[in-house]
Motif scaffolding. Sequence first.
Motif, PDB file in Angstrom:
ATOM      1  N   ASN A  16       0.854  -1.188   0.000  1.00 60.22           N
ATOM      2  CA  ASN A  16       0.000   0.000   0.000  1.00 60.22           C
ATOM      3  C   ASN A  16       0.890   1.238   0.000  1.00 60.22           C
ATOM      4  O   ASN A  16       1.536   1.542   0.982  1.00 60.22           O
ATOM      5  N   LYS A  19      -1.243   7.364  -0.130  1.00 57.53           N
ATOM      6  CA  LYS A  19      -2.575   7.567  -0.678  1.00 57.53           C
ATOM      7  C   LYS A  19      -2.597   8.701  -1.690  1.00 57.53           C
ATOM      8  O   LYS A  19      -3.442   8.742  -2.567  1.00 57.53           O
ATOM      9  N   GLN A 346      -7.813  -4.229  -0.570  1.00 56.44           N
ATOM     10  CA  GLN A 346      -8.330  -3.166   0.278  1.00 56.44           C
ATOM     11  C   GLN A 346      -8.147  -1.795  -0.362  1.00 56.44           C
ATOM     12  O   GLN A 346      -7.263  -1.589  -1.194  1.00 56.44           O
ATOM     13  N   ARG A 347      -8.992  -0.886   0.055  1.00 53.51           N
ATOM     14  CA  ARG A 347      -8.916   0.489  -0.432  1.00 53.51           C
ATOM     15  C   ARG A 347      -7.526   1.058  -0.163  1.00 53.51           C
ATOM     16  O   ARG A 347      -6.990   0.933   0.934  1.00 53.51           O
ATOM     17  N   GLY A 348      -6.954   1.690  -1.181  1.00 50.41           N
ATOM     18  CA  GLY A 348      -5.626   2.278  -1.045  1.00 50.41           C
ATOM     19  C   GLY A 348      -4.504   1.373  -1.502  1.00 50.41           C
ATOM     20  O   GLY A 348      -3.365   1.834  -1.652  1.00 50.41           O
ATOM     21  N   SER A 404     -13.637   0.634  -9.475  1.00 53.69           N
ATOM     22  CA  SER A 404     -13.041   0.174  -8.220  1.00 53.69           C
ATOM     23  C   SER A 404     -11.570   0.558  -8.119  1.00 53.69           C
ATOM     24  O   SER A 404     -10.973   0.442  -7.052  1.00 53.69           O
ATOM     25  N   THR A 405     -10.969   1.013  -9.232  1.00 54.33           N
ATOM     26  CA  THR A 405      -9.563   1.433  -9.219  1.00 54.33           C
ATOM     27  C   THR A 405      -9.397   2.716 -10.017  1.00 54.33           C
ATOM     28  O   THR A 405     -10.325   3.174 -10.694  1.00 54.33           O
ATOM     29  N   ASP A 421      -4.444   1.830  -8.545  1.00 54.04           N
ATOM     30  CA  ASP A 421      -4.730   1.947  -7.112  1.00 54.04           C
ATOM     31  C   ASP A 421      -6.198   1.655  -6.838  1.00 54.04           C
ATOM     32  O   ASP A 421      -7.082   2.102  -7.579  1.00 54.04           O
ATOM     33  N   ALA A 422      -6.459   0.921  -5.765  1.00 55.17           N
ATOM     34  CA  ALA A 422      -7.830   0.573  -5.391  1.00 55.17           C
ATOM     35  C   ALA A 422      -8.522   1.774  -4.751  1.00 55.17           C
ATOM     36  O   ALA A 422      -8.030   2.339  -3.777  1.00 55.17           O
ATOM     37  N   LEU A 423      -9.670   2.153  -5.300  1.00 53.41           N
ATOM     38  CA  LEU A 423     -10.455   3.260  -4.752  1.00 53.41           C
ATOM     39  C   LEU A 423     -11.310   2.820  -3.574  1.00 53.41           C
ATOM     40  O   LEU A 423     -11.704   3.634  -2.741  1.00 53.41           O
ATOM     41  N   ARG A 424     -11.611   1.551  -3.524  1.00 51.28           N
ATOM     42  CA  ARG A 424     -12.437   0.974  -2.460  1.00 51.28           C
ATOM     43  C   ARG A 424     -12.048  -0.482  -2.289  1.00 51.28           C
ATOM     44  O   ARG A 424     -11.209  -1.001  -3.034  1.00 51.28           O
ATOM     45  N   ASP A 425     -12.634  -1.136  -1.300  1.00 48.33           N
ATOM     46  CA  ASP A 425     -12.387  -2.565  -1.123  1.00 48.33           C
ATOM     47  C   ASP A 425     -12.931  -3.331  -2.326  1.00 48.33           C
ATOM     48  O   ASP A 425     -14.050  -3.066  -2.788  1.00 48.33           O
TER      49      ASP A 425
END
Length: 459
Positions: A16, A19, A346-348, A404-405, A421-425
């Motif tokens: 991760n 952010k 996971q998000r982030g 989602s990314t 990068d993941a915006l949310r789970d």
Amino acid sequence: MASTRNNANNAARTVNTRKTANKNVKKTNRKITNRKTTNRKTTNRKTTNRRAGGKTPFSPVDLKKLFPPWGSEDALNQTANKEATDIIQAVYHDINAYCNLERLAKEQAYGCQEMFSNMFVFTEGFVEREISYYMSCMESFKAEHGEFQPVTPNSRFLEFVTGLGWKMFAICSHAEAFRRGIKESSDRTWGFLLQKIQENFLSIELYAHSRALKWRNILCAYQNSPIPGLPDMKPEIETYMKWKVDHPHHTVITLDGKLKEPTYNGKLQQHINESIYEPKKWGGKKQDPTIRHKPNGSPTNVGSDCALCGSPVSCDCRLTSRAGELVELREYPDTGTGVRALTRFQRGDTLDIFMGELLPTSVEEVYPLQQNDDKLGKERYLCTICPHQFGNWTRYISHSCRPSTRFTIRTIGNRVVCTVDALRDILPFEEITVSYGGKYWRSKDYDCLCGHCDGSGTD
């Protein structure tokens, strides 16, 4: 069971990164790929009537279904379904870890040979115990009643082998999550697990095949001795999957349950582990435009502080991500080839780096790699990352107006890169999506088919 699921989630989690990227780096949410790359089915915008009312309204949420009363049948099924999902995602993780460890053991990496030997002993011992216990129960029942009865205390073993076959049993036996699940999970969870394995049968089989899992080794000792009440394992051992896999991301699971190669203009889209820079395409220029230092080691004005360590100059940092090992290429209705998650992100989380050929000029339907230049007070063009022929799994991420990314330009180590990068789970078995951006859709004569907009490509 909880510890197994937590370990699987932690091991599958990617690095991760920060952010927010450095202020000198321009963020982007646009996918740098070609419509033909994703095999997107389109509808001509000129002949399409947009849905009345503009944007697609949100579907009403049934709170009772989402949060059923405690202790109700729906609540118990919801819990069991989640537990089964945790087990099957851990199965993918454990198979991948087993195959990676076997590869390292062959390379004689320090400590890996002993670790792999122990894992093989655990797997082999589990299969031996299940078969031996089944046989002893059969013999005891026959001695007492004088007849054969295929019902034993380890009936889950019987149920699995008769329903899903020896091959799937051998594949899943390499996963600690499965070995514990068959013993410790509740009957309700076990039922959901069998259903999920059946639904993902081809996916699990291909996953093991593409990673060269030698599942036959743990069954060879029993192939010449038929086991009463169970199917003959010899035909399954002698049958090989007729699909050559050079890399896991060279195969797409189609809607009708078949396999195909991802192609562009009739040629295989090849996987690469790092973007390709060809000086001939840059007029003989030897310096990669994304590199932060010159051949003599002196710094360039490319990039900014490293997103991992914060170094203002070129460093040795690299993005170590395992996300590519826990996704698969799958065909989806309307949108064509996409990416399905096989674990929970996971998000982030930074999933991977978008890769391709670095070209000096823009390519049709591919966005350039740019960064902000404080000295010039404007964007500075670096190159275009073209994934048509060469790239990694990120080029297959489909568009969604509720993605989602996102794609972010940042500096990592000695170069400027574009990361996912993941915006949310992101849940297991969910399609990974990204927004191509309004500029992409304004230049097209076909509609967005993500299902979350009126076809304009903007939510």
